[in-house]
Design a protein around this motif. Sequence first.
Motif, PDB file in Angstrom:
ATOM      1  N   ALA A  63       0.822  -1.219   0.000  1.00 38.13           N
ATOM      2  CA  ALA A  63       0.000   0.000   0.000  1.00 38.13           C
ATOM      3  C   ALA A  63       0.848   1.258   0.000  1.00 38.13           C
ATOM      4  O   ALA A  63       0.406   2.321  -0.434  1.00 38.13           O
ATOM      5  N   HIS A  64       2.097   1.169   0.472  1.00 42.50           N
ATOM      6  CA  HIS A  64       2.976   2.338   0.483  1.00 42.50           C
ATOM      7  C   HIS A  64       3.490   2.671  -0.921  1.00 42.50           C
ATOM      8  O   HIS A  64       3.808   3.816  -1.219  1.00 42.50           O
ATOM      9  N   ARG A  65       3.606   1.645  -1.730  1.00 44.86           N
ATOM     10  CA  ARG A  65       4.290   1.826  -3.008  1.00 44.86           C
ATOM     11  C   ARG A  65       3.333   2.120  -4.158  1.00 44.86           C
ATOM     12  O   ARG A  65       3.762   2.443  -5.251  1.00 44.86           O
ATOM     13  N   GLY A  66       2.046   1.964  -3.934  1.00 43.66           N
ATOM     14  CA  GLY A  66       1.075   2.169  -5.000  1.00 43.66           C
ATOM     15  C   GLY A  66       0.766   3.643  -5.214  1.00 43.66           C
ATOM     16  O   GLY A  66       1.224   4.520  -4.485  1.00 43.66           O
ATOM     17  N   PRO A  67      -0.064   3.921  -6.212  1.00 40.96           N
ATOM     18  CA  PRO A  67      -0.406   5.316  -6.528  1.00 40.96           C
ATOM     19  C   PRO A  67      -1.602   5.836  -5.720  1.00 40.96           C
ATOM     20  O   PRO A  67      -2.186   6.845  -6.064  1.00 40.96           O
ATOM     21  N   GLY A  68      -1.999   5.107  -4.667  1.00 40.61           N
ATOM     22  CA  GLY A  68      -3.201   5.469  -3.926  1.00 40.61           C
ATOM     23  C   GLY A  68      -2.997   6.659  -3.000  1.00 40.61           C
ATOM     24  O   GLY A  68      -2.073   7.461  -3.162  1.00 40.61           O
ATOM     25  N   ARG A  69      -3.859   6.745  -1.990  1.00 36.48           N
ATOM     26  CA  ARG A  69      -3.853   7.881  -1.056  1.00 36.48           C
ATOM     27  C   ARG A  69      -3.504   7.366   0.339  1.00 36.48           C
ATOM     28  O   ARG A  69      -4.377   6.963   1.100  1.00 36.48           O
ATOM     29  N   PRO A  70      -2.213   7.369   0.684  1.00 40.29           N
ATOM     30  CA  PRO A  70      -1.800   6.796   1.972  1.00 40.29           C
ATOM     31  C   PRO A  70      -2.398   7.524   3.166  1.00 40.29           C
ATOM     32  O   PRO A  70      -2.618   6.913   4.211  1.00 40.29           O
ATOM     33  N   GLU A  71      -2.671   8.837   3.021  1.00 43.68           N
ATOM     34  CA  GLU A  71      -3.245   9.552   4.160  1.00 43.68           C
ATOM     35  C   GLU A  71      -4.644   9.031   4.496  1.00 43.68           C
ATOM     36  O   GLU A  71      -5.037   8.965   5.666  1.00 43.68           O
ATOM     37  N   VAL A  72      -5.406   8.637   3.456  1.00 44.79           N
ATOM     38  CA  VAL A  72      -6.724   8.041   3.678  1.00 44.79           C
ATOM     39  C   VAL A  72      -6.568   6.677   4.347  1.00 44.79           C
ATOM     40  O   VAL A  72      -7.307   6.322   5.274  1.00 44.79           O
ATOM     41  N   LEU A  73      -5.588   5.910   3.877  1.00 42.29           N
ATOM     42  CA  LEU A  73      -5.347   4.590   4.442  1.00 42.29           C
ATOM     43  C   LEU A  73      -5.019   4.687   5.933  1.00 42.29           C
ATOM     44  O   LEU A  73      -5.638   3.999   6.757  1.00 42.29           O
ATOM     45  N   TYR A  74      -4.053   5.528   6.292  1.00 42.20           N
ATOM     46  CA  TYR A  74      -3.594   5.547   7.679  1.00 42.20           C
ATOM     47  C   TYR A  74      -4.600   6.195   8.622  1.00 42.20           C
ATOM     48  O   TYR A  74      -4.704   5.792   9.794  1.00 42.20           O
ATOM     49  N   ALA A  75      -5.347   7.158   8.146  1.00 41.65           N
ATOM     50  CA  ALA A  75      -6.408   7.718   8.985  1.00 41.65           C
ATOM     51  C   ALA A  75      -7.464   6.651   9.263  1.00 41.65           C
ATOM     52  O   ALA A  75      -7.951   6.513  10.397  1.00 41.65           O
ATOM     53  N   GLY A  76      -7.810   5.863   8.228  1.00 40.31           N
ATOM     54  CA  GLY A  76      -8.782   4.792   8.414  1.00 40.31           C
ATOM     55  C   GLY A  76      -8.263   3.680   9.299  1.00 40.31           C
ATOM     56  O   GLY A  76      -9.003   3.117  10.119  1.00 40.31           O
ATOM     57  N   LEU A  77      -6.977   3.344   9.161  1.00 38.52           N
ATOM     58  CA  LEU A  77      -6.405   2.283   9.981  1.00 38.52           C
ATOM     59  C   LEU A  77      -6.380   2.668  11.461  1.00 38.52           C
ATOM     60  O   LEU A  77      -6.631   1.823  12.335  1.00 38.52           O
ATOM     61  N   ARG A  78      -6.083   3.921  11.749  1.00 36.21           N
ATOM     62  CA  ARG A  78      -6.093   4.368  13.154  1.00 36.21           C
ATOM     63  C   ARG A  78      -7.464   4.136  13.771  1.00 36.21           C
ATOM     64  O   ARG A  78      -7.597   3.675  14.912  1.00 36.21           O
ATOM     65  N   GLU A  79      -8.512   4.466  13.015  1.00 34.21           N
ATOM     66  CA  GLU A  79      -9.872   4.275  13.513  1.00 34.21           C
ATOM     67  C   GLU A  79     -10.189   2.781  13.659  1.00 34.21           C
ATOM     68  O   GLU A  79     -10.796   2.355  14.658  1.00 34.21           O
TER      69      GLU A  79
END
Length: 304
Positions: free
Chosen positions: A199-215
């Motif tokens: 997920a770190h290396r893809g073209p996605g939105r890591p800020e969305v990922l990590y905010a969601g993971l925290r929750e």
Amino acid sequence: MSPESHGLWSIGELAERAGVTVKTVRFYSDEGLLPEAGRSGGGHRRYGPEALERLQTIRSLRTLDLPVPAVARALDAKHSLEDVIDGQLSRVKAELTGLRWREVALTLLRDAPAEERAERLRLVGAMGPMPGTDAVARFWRRWLPPRMPGRLVSDILGQAVPEVPAEPTPAKVLAFARLHALVASPCGPRDHDRGQPAAHRGPGRPEVLYAGLREAYALAAVPLRHGALPGPGDALDCFVAAYAGAGGVRDTPDFRRRLGPVLAADPRIDRYWELAGDLMGPSVVTPGAAHDWLLAALRSDAAA
């Protein structure tokens, strides 16, 4: 006519009344802590009665081991004596913590089995006399994707970086030393890239990922504390939604089936979370423990 008839004292008279040496009075005068009331015709320093009270205050503060600059701030009307003392109290507590840490570290080395003593000495020595969390924080800043919002990074560090134990035990000192060695081990850019999840290396939105993971981790902590088996629920839905949102796709049964193997193949930092858990204590559910529980829930959900 004597100086006292004018209400002024010589430097020797002030020193005698205060019970200090002339050298001491001269030092505080030269440092600006003890203002002169004037000079004699011969250019000698003269002090008023208020200098005696001020000199006694200076001596009291110095007895508490306040450095001269701190004494100057305490005497300055623009600064609060309480603030100065609070600052000195914080330093003393830090020194006591350092001494306690050294005591436990020495105990750890003394009581170590002979075959482990050399390794433990290397681990403890690498941390320095008073360990800190800077190396651990740097590890996470390198490990997280670039260009993440600063506030989100700070929140993640607050969850992931264990504090230095205020009341260290030999076991906690050893765990912290091993954690420090783990995060401080040198690695080149290629090694670092191999340690990144997909997920770190893809073209996605890591800020969305990590905010969601925290929750999701916060939601998973509740059933984890109650010993619940991994399964469907709000925590799992939030976990999957974080990955789907970061990749700009929908959360579908097919996405969930494909997500499990992708996450299972990601590099792991299980050793980090094991040591962090030892330091944080059994009452704290680490993000690593929550992630493992959610992966198991995802596998269970896909199988169902």
